[in-house]
Design a protein around this motif. Structure first.
Motif, PDB file in Angstrom:
ATOM      1  N   PHE A 119      11.820  -3.620   6.011  1.00 35.29           N
ATOM      2  CA  PHE A 119      11.378  -2.343   5.459  1.00 35.29           C
ATOM      3  C   PHE A 119      10.423  -1.667   6.438  1.00 35.29           C
ATOM      4  O   PHE A 119       9.445  -2.266   6.892  1.00 35.29           O
ATOM      5  CB  PHE A 119      10.682  -2.554   4.116  1.00 35.29           C
ATOM      6  CG  PHE A 119      10.286  -1.263   3.437  1.00 35.29           C
ATOM      7  CD1 PHE A 119      11.176  -0.596   2.615  1.00 35.29           C
ATOM      8  CD2 PHE A 119       9.022  -0.719   3.625  1.00 35.29           C
ATOM      9  CE1 PHE A 119      10.816   0.593   1.987  1.00 35.29           C
ATOM     10  CE2 PHE A 119       8.654   0.460   3.006  1.00 35.29           C
ATOM     11  CZ  PHE A 119       9.558   1.122   2.192  1.00 35.29           C
ATOM     12  N   GLN A 120      10.707  -0.412   6.747  1.00 41.16           N
ATOM     13  CA  GLN A 120       9.900   0.317   7.724  1.00 41.16           C
ATOM     14  C   GLN A 120       8.888   1.215   7.007  1.00 41.16           C
ATOM     15  O   GLN A 120       9.257   2.147   6.296  1.00 41.16           O
ATOM     16  CB  GLN A 120      10.797   1.156   8.642  1.00 41.16           C
ATOM     17  CG  GLN A 120      11.714   0.310   9.517  1.00 41.16           C
ATOM     18  CD  GLN A 120      12.442   1.149  10.554  1.00 41.16           C
ATOM     19  OE1 GLN A 120      12.129   2.313  10.739  1.00 41.16           O
ATOM     20  NE2 GLN A 120      13.400   0.539  11.232  1.00 41.16           N
ATOM     21  N   VAL A 121       7.628   0.884   7.195  1.00 38.91           N
ATOM     22  CA  VAL A 121       6.554   1.696   6.615  1.00 38.91           C
ATOM     23  C   VAL A 121       6.265   2.860   7.543  1.00 38.91           C
ATOM     24  O   VAL A 121       6.028   2.667   8.736  1.00 38.91           O
ATOM     25  CB  VAL A 121       5.281   0.846   6.430  1.00 38.91           C
ATOM     26  CG1 VAL A 121       4.166   1.699   5.839  1.00 38.91           C
ATOM     27  CG2 VAL A 121       5.566  -0.366   5.555  1.00 38.91           C
ATOM     28  N   PRO A 122       6.321   4.096   7.037  1.00 40.93           N
ATOM     29  CA  PRO A 122       6.022   5.251   7.911  1.00 40.93           C
ATOM     30  C   PRO A 122       4.635   5.150   8.502  1.00 40.93           C
ATOM     31  O   PRO A 122       3.698   4.712   7.832  1.00 40.93           O
ATOM     32  CB  PRO A 122       6.138   6.451   6.943  1.00 40.93           C
ATOM     33  CG  PRO A 122       6.981   5.961   5.821  1.00 40.93           C
ATOM     34  CD  PRO A 122       6.677   4.495   5.674  1.00 40.93           C
ATOM     35  N   PRO A 123       4.474   5.539   9.750  1.00 40.92           N
ATOM     36  CA  PRO A 123       3.147   5.460  10.382  1.00 40.92           C
ATOM     37  C   PRO A 123       2.192   6.469   9.763  1.00 40.92           C
ATOM     38  O   PRO A 123       2.593   7.506   9.237  1.00 40.92           O
ATOM     39  CB  PRO A 123       3.432   5.807  11.854  1.00 40.92           C
ATOM     40  CG  PRO A 123       4.698   6.625  11.818  1.00 40.92           C
ATOM     41  CD  PRO A 123       5.498   6.078  10.665  1.00 40.92           C
ATOM     42  N   ASP A 177       0.830  -1.204   0.000  1.00 43.46           N
ATOM     43  CA  ASP A 177       0.000   0.000   0.000  1.00 43.46           C
ATOM     44  C   ASP A 177       0.865   1.254   0.000  1.00 43.46           C
ATOM     45  O   ASP A 177       0.564   2.231  -0.705  1.00 43.46           O
ATOM     46  CB  ASP A 177      -0.919  -0.018   1.221  1.00 43.46           C
ATOM     47  CG  ASP A 177      -1.880   1.162   1.227  1.00 43.46           C
ATOM     48  OD1 ASP A 177      -2.844   1.149   0.439  1.00 43.46           O
ATOM     49  OD2 ASP A 177      -1.656   2.104   2.020  1.00 43.46           O
ATOM     50  N   HIS A 178       1.961   1.247   0.761  1.00 37.08           N
ATOM     51  CA  HIS A 178       2.810   2.434   0.872  1.00 37.08           C
ATOM     52  C   HIS A 178       3.597   2.697  -0.405  1.00 37.08           C
ATOM     53  O   HIS A 178       3.690   3.851  -0.854  1.00 37.08           O
ATOM     54  CB  HIS A 178       3.774   2.259   2.051  1.00 37.08           C
ATOM     55  CG  HIS A 178       4.821   3.325   2.127  1.00 37.08           C
ATOM     56  ND1 HIS A 178       4.538   4.640   2.451  1.00 37.08           N
ATOM     57  CD2 HIS A 178       6.167   3.272   1.894  1.00 37.08           C
ATOM     58  CE1 HIS A 178       5.655   5.353   2.425  1.00 37.08           C
ATOM     59  NE2 HIS A 178       6.649   4.549   2.087  1.00 37.08           N
ATOM     60  N   LEU A 179       4.154   1.673  -1.022  1.00 30.06           N
ATOM     61  CA  LEU A 179       5.030   1.878  -2.170  1.00 30.06           C
ATOM     62  C   LEU A 179       4.276   2.001  -3.494  1.00 30.06           C
ATOM     63  O   LEU A 179       4.650   2.790  -4.356  1.00 30.06           O
ATOM     64  CB  LEU A 179       6.041   0.725  -2.261  1.00 30.06           C
ATOM     65  CG  LEU A 179       7.093   0.665  -1.159  1.00 30.06           C
ATOM     66  CD1 LEU A 179       8.010  -0.536  -1.364  1.00 30.06           C
ATOM     67  CD2 LEU A 179       7.930   1.946  -1.137  1.00 30.06           C
ATOM     68  N   VAL A 180       3.224   1.228  -3.656  1.00 29.47           N
ATOM     69  CA  VAL A 180       2.536   1.174  -4.947  1.00 29.47           C
ATOM     70  C   VAL A 180       1.392   2.181  -5.026  1.00 29.47           C
ATOM     71  O   VAL A 180       1.238   2.879  -6.034  1.00 29.47           O
ATOM     72  CB  VAL A 180       2.021  -0.255  -5.221  1.00 29.47           C
ATOM     73  CG1 VAL A 180       1.223  -0.293  -6.523  1.00 29.47           C
ATOM     74  CG2 VAL A 180       3.188  -1.236  -5.280  1.00 29.47           C
ATOM     75  N   GLY A 188       9.964   2.108 -11.264  1.00 25.03           N
ATOM     76  CA  GLY A 188      10.675   3.199 -10.617  1.00 25.03           C
ATOM     77  C   GLY A 188      10.497   3.255  -9.114  1.00 25.03           C
ATOM     78  O   GLY A 188      10.758   4.294  -8.497  1.00 25.03           O
ATOM     79  N   LEU A 189      10.084   2.146  -8.491  1.00 26.11           N
ATOM     80  CA  LEU A 189       9.854   2.123  -7.049  1.00 26.11           C
ATOM     81  C   LEU A 189      11.083   1.686  -6.265  1.00 26.11           C
ATOM     82  O   LEU A 189      11.151   1.891  -5.054  1.00 26.11           O
ATOM     83  CB  LEU A 189       8.678   1.189  -6.724  1.00 26.11           C
ATOM     84  CG  LEU A 189       7.348   1.536  -7.415  1.00 26.11           C
ATOM     85  CD1 LEU A 189       6.301   0.501  -7.086  1.00 26.11           C
ATOM     86  CD2 LEU A 189       6.889   2.931  -7.015  1.00 26.11           C
ATOM     87  N   THR A 190      12.052   1.077  -6.923  1.00 23.10           N
ATOM     88  CA  THR A 190      13.295   0.660  -6.293  1.00 23.10           C
ATOM     89  C   THR A 190      14.364   0.579  -7.367  1.00 23.10           C
ATOM     90  O   THR A 190      14.054   0.591  -8.571  1.00 23.10           O
ATOM     91  CB  THR A 190      13.131  -0.707  -5.585  1.00 23.10           C
ATOM     92  OG1 THR A 190      14.351  -1.064  -4.932  1.00 23.10           O
ATOM     93  CG2 THR A 190      12.765  -1.792  -6.588  1.00 23.10           C
ATOM     94  N   ASP A 191      15.628   0.494  -6.950  1.00 24.59           N
ATOM     95  CA  ASP A 191      16.721   0.449  -7.926  1.00 24.59           C
ATOM     96  C   ASP A 191      17.466  -0.883  -7.923  1.00 24.59           C
ATOM     97  O   ASP A 191      18.481  -1.028  -8.596  1.00 24.59           O
ATOM     98  CB  ASP A 191      17.715   1.589  -7.670  1.00 24.59           C
ATOM     99  CG  ASP A 191      18.323   1.524  -6.264  1.00 24.59           C
ATOM    100  OD1 ASP A 191      17.940   0.628  -5.484  1.00 24.59           O
ATOM    101  OD2 ASP A 191      19.165   2.396  -5.942  1.00 24.59           O
TER     102      ASP A 191
END
Length: 294
Positions: free
Chosen positions: A285-289, A51-54, A271-274
């Motif tokens: 991986f730490q998802v921001p609150p 949910d956070h990245l995509v 383009g979400l990671t390299d």
């Protein structure tokens, strides 16, 4: 968790890529309930990562294909709806439900809408299930301010197109039709994302579903490892989905750079990671609150 991190990572890696649970229990002498708890925690974390990245509204999705698959669980038939971006092979979202419901389709469409860049051109390719079209038109709308009092009018995106692939059960007939938008623009987007030989189809999402059935034994229609319930199956689905997007390179996405082949994951193409992730990177991986208003 009272277990070495390397052991946990190794076991989750085996489970993500389709190793049967009884084999893990026998090989590592770990209680099945403990493994189920690890999968639940990792799956919930993977859902937040997805949910956070995509789903951040920054992706030019191009062509999106959506489909449903079903499997048997210990509590009856379970349906899974999925959506994929054809150009990057990125699995955008999935939803699990006890039936082929409108709410299941709505959840997938809503998250794809969140992932798409505002007003960017998008082509949806679905099967003949009418709920897809209804939910797409429901979410892919923008407000038009007229300066008059009252609720503003909602208008579908100018660059929204929907095509459907209807498979008939008689005569092996496949009907391809435009359900919304402009046919010329839809065919142009198909050529851009699939090549000159591209056509109206749902082949990419069907191939994705075949991969999910391979990695996730509970999705196999005839399996001795049926899922216990929809909620637990959904957690395992997202763990597999994030591994598909960020961990394992996709053969069709590799490119040749300076005479050598570079392996890429769907997350890299989007383009979400390299770089391709490891399972440990995924777990750490730490998802921001979420910031909530006071």
């Amino acid at each position: 968790m009272k277990t070495d991190l390397n052991v946990v990572t190794l076991i989750l890696t085996l489970l993500i890529f389709g190793c049967p649970l009884p084999a893990i229990v026998m090989a590592f002498k770990i209680d099945e309930r403990t493994l189920a708890e690890w999968l639940d925690k990792a799956g919930e974390h993977a859902r937040r990562v997805q949910d956070h990245l995509v789903c951040q509204g920054q992706l030019d999705l191009g062509q999106v294909q959506a489909d449903e698959l079903w499997c048997r669980s210990q509590r009856g038939v379970v349906w899974v709806a999925t959506a994929i971006s054809v150009a990057s092979r990125l699995l955008l979202w999935g939803s699990v439900a006890s039936g082929r419901t409108e709410a299941m389709i709505a959840e997938v469409v809503q998250h794809v809408h969140r992932a798409a860049r505002l007003q960017s051109p998008i082509l949806w390719a679905t099967d003949g299930f009418a709920t897809w079209k209804g939910q797409i038109l429901r979410f892919f709308r923008s407000t038009v301010l007229s300066g008059r009092p009252g609720r503003p009018r909602l208008v579908e995106w100018a660059e929204l197109h929907i095509v459907q692939v209807v498979k008939r059960t008689y005569g092996q007939r496949i009907e391809r039709r435009l359900a919304f938008g402009d046919l010329f623009e839809a065919l142009h987007m198909i050529e851009v994302t699939q090549g000159k030989r591209g056509t109206v189809n749902t082949a990419f999402v069907e191939r994705l579903n075949a991969t999910l059935r391979t990695w996730l034994p509970a999705l196999t229609r005839r399996s001795r490892h049926a899922g216990t319930d929809a909620q637990r199956l959904e957690r395992r689905f997202f763990l597999t989905a994030v591994a598909y997007n960020f961990v394992r390179p996709h053969r069709s996405l590799r490119v040749q750079v300076d005479g050598r082949w570079v392996e890429r994951t769907p997350g890299m193409v989007a383009g979400l990671t390299d770089h391709p992730w490891t399972i440990e990177e995924l777990l750490r991986f730490q998802v921001p609150p979420l910031h909530t208003a006071a």
